[in-house]
Design an enzyme around this catalytic site. Structure first.
Site, mmCIF file in Angstrom:
data_model
loop_
_atom_site.group_PDB
_atom_site.id
_atom_site.type_symbol
_atom_site.label_atom_id
_atom_site.label_comp_id
_atom_site.label_asym_id
_atom_site.label_seq_id
_atom_site.Cartn_x
_atom_site.Cartn_y
_atom_site.Cartn_z
ATOM 1 N N LYS A 195 0.861 -1.185 0.000
ATOM 2 C CA LYS A 195 0.000 0.000 0.000
ATOM 3 C C LYS A 195 0.896 1.233 0.000
ATOM 4 O O LYS A 195 1.655 1.461 0.937
ATOM 5 C CB LYS A 195 -0.905 -0.007 1.232
ATOM 6 C CG LYS A 195 -1.771 1.237 1.343
ATOM 7 C CD LYS A 195 -2.763 1.151 2.479
ATOM 8 C CE LYS A 195 -3.572 2.429 2.578
ATOM 9 N NZ LYS A 195 -4.565 2.375 3.665
ATOM 10 N N LYS A 248 -2.150 -1.546 -3.922
ATOM 11 C CA LYS A 248 -3.009 -0.367 -3.862
ATOM 12 C C LYS A 248 -2.168 0.898 -3.923
ATOM 13 O O LYS A 248 -1.187 0.969 -3.179
ATOM 14 C CB LYS A 248 -3.793 -0.429 -2.545
ATOM 15 C CG LYS A 248 -4.634 0.780 -2.242
ATOM 16 C CD LYS A 248 -5.228 0.642 -0.879
ATOM 17 C CE LYS A 248 -5.945 1.939 -0.564
ATOM 18 N NZ LYS A 248 -6.372 2.017 0.794
HETATM 19 C C1 PBG Z 1 -7.321 3.085 5.508
HETATM 20 C C2 PBG Z 1 -7.757 3.051 4.089
HETATM 21 C C3 PBG Z 1 -7.653 4.072 3.163
HETATM 22 C C4 PBG Z 1 -8.175 3.604 1.980
HETATM 23 C C5 PBG Z 1 -8.624 2.311 2.217
HETATM 24 N N1 PBG Z 1 -8.331 1.983 3.529
HETATM 25 C C6 PBG Z 1 -7.217 5.474 3.328
HETATM 26 C C7 PBG Z 1 -5.838 5.840 3.592
HETATM 27 O O1 PBG Z 1 -4.897 5.056 3.639
HETATM 28 O O2 PBG Z 1 -5.704 7.052 3.803
HETATM 29 C C8 PBG Z 1 -8.239 4.384 0.700
HETATM 30 C C9 PBG Z 1 -9.140 3.864 -0.324
HETATM 31 C C10 PBG Z 1 -9.424 4.793 -1.428
HETATM 32 O O3 PBG Z 1 -8.786 5.830 -1.636
HETATM 33 O O4 PBG Z 1 -10.368 4.473 -2.161
HETATM 34 N N2 PBG Z 1 -8.345 2.651 6.368
#
Ligand code: PBG
Length: 326
Positions: A195, A248
């Site tokens: 991520k 991601k």
């Molecule tokens: C954290 C989380 C995020 C997203 C999914 N889970 C936000 C982040 O890391 O700030 C982002 C998903 C998206 O942008 O569609 N709980």
């Protein structure tokens, strides 16, 4: 010679033939639909930064879930927006919290739909970070206790899979151990393994009110410049017991998806995040892109790169399109 013997255009001359030689196919079964859940009854709040997406109260969430199921989408992933937030994200660990109640309701009323939960405290912390904060630092090991407790309450509520998205080190192993001890040895973990610290999450943070109040997430999410490190993250999560690996965001990281696909044997998921969705929506609204075609092309690219599963806010629209006669 001198004249081309290989005319690749031969196979492009008619639609049925193009269909016969097509290498990649999308199906509603590829999609996981992210949904936002809020307190209240009969509440449907439009999310300004994500046209077409809503924060739904549990009663409306159940209806939406049923529609997605009818369209052939096998799973949803839930994000909760709690009534109250604190330093430790306590409302996220409440067995009676918003997500826990939403899971129960959907499982009761829409059987056969997989309910996945996002395990991370950022939606529940007053500071908006994914970990416990002390003296401006995000603490790793202290956060693991929150994550394991949260995963357990999700499992007890009936979640079919948990998806840790916090990027703390060691969290997959910690959650696996906690679930096994609590009698959930069969509950799979989908790890947000690679991520990246991405600007493309901005619309989501607006949707979930989870923008960090100070600093950023670069001390725990990955540097967008690092591909080898992404593979280390993936390898570690597999060693720690992850069942599905996720990359991601998706479209700006197709190289990571493709490399991961060649390297691992586990199912691979990719998250087409909020910013990827909103860019297409905004360009379509301005009349600069054909929305349906941009949606399908981006999803196809993610699948072609090697993703088996795609988390996407387009899940419903794409499934509808795939079911209508082409
Ligand atoms: C954290 C989380 C995020 C997203 C999914 N889970 C936000 C982040 O890391 O700030 C982002 C998903 C998206 O942008 O569609 N709980």
């Amino acid at each position: 010679m001198g004249f081309p013997i290989h005319r690749l255009r031969r196979l492009r001359q008619q639609e049925p033939l193009r269909r016969m030689v097509r290498e990649t196919h999308l199906s509603p079964a590829d999609f996981i639909a992210p949904l936002f859940v809020i307190e209240g009854h009969d509440c449907r709040e439009a999310i300004g930064s994500m046209p077409g997406q809503y924060r739904l109260s549990i009663d409306l969430l159940v209806k939406e879930a049923a529609e997605l199921r009818t369209l052939g989408i096998p799973a949803i992933i839930l994000f909760g927006i709690p009534a109250s937030k604190d330093e430790r994200g306590s409302s996220g660990l409440d067995p009676n919290g918003i997500v826990q109640r939403a899971v129960k309701a959907v499982k009761q009323q829409v059987p056969n739909l997989m309910v996945i939960t996002d395990v991370c405290i950022d939606e529940y912390t007053s500071h908006g970070h994914c970990g416990i904060v002390r003296d401006g630092k995000i603490l790793n090991d202290e956060t693991l206790d929150c994550l394991t407790a949260m995963a357990r309450t999700h499992a007890e509520a009936g979640a079919d899979m948990v998806a840790p998205s916090d990027m703390m080190d060691g969290r997959v192993a910690a959650i696996r151990r906690a679930l096994d001890r609590a009698g959930f040895a069969d509950l799979p973990i989908m790890a947000y393994a690679a991520k990246f610290s991405s600007c493309f999450y901005a619309p989501f943070r607006d949707a979930a009110h989870s923008t960090p109040h100070f600093g950023d997430r670069q001390s725990y999410q990955m540097d967008p410049a690092n591909a080898r490190e992404a593979l280390r993250e993936i390898d570690l999560d597999i060693k720690e017991g992850a069942d599905i690996i996720m990359v991601k965001p998706a479209l700006p990281y197709l190289d990571i998806i493709a490399t991961a696909r060649r390297r691992i044997l586990l199912p691979l998921a990719a998250y087409q995040v909020s910013g990827e969705y909103s860019m297409i929506k905004a360009a379509a609204q301005a009349g600069w892109l054909d929305e349906s075609r941009a949606m399908m092309e981006s999803l196809l690219a993610i699948k072609r790169a090697g993703a088996d599963l795609i988390l996407t806010y387009f899940a419903k629209d794409a499934a509808q399109l795939l079911r209508s006669p082409q």
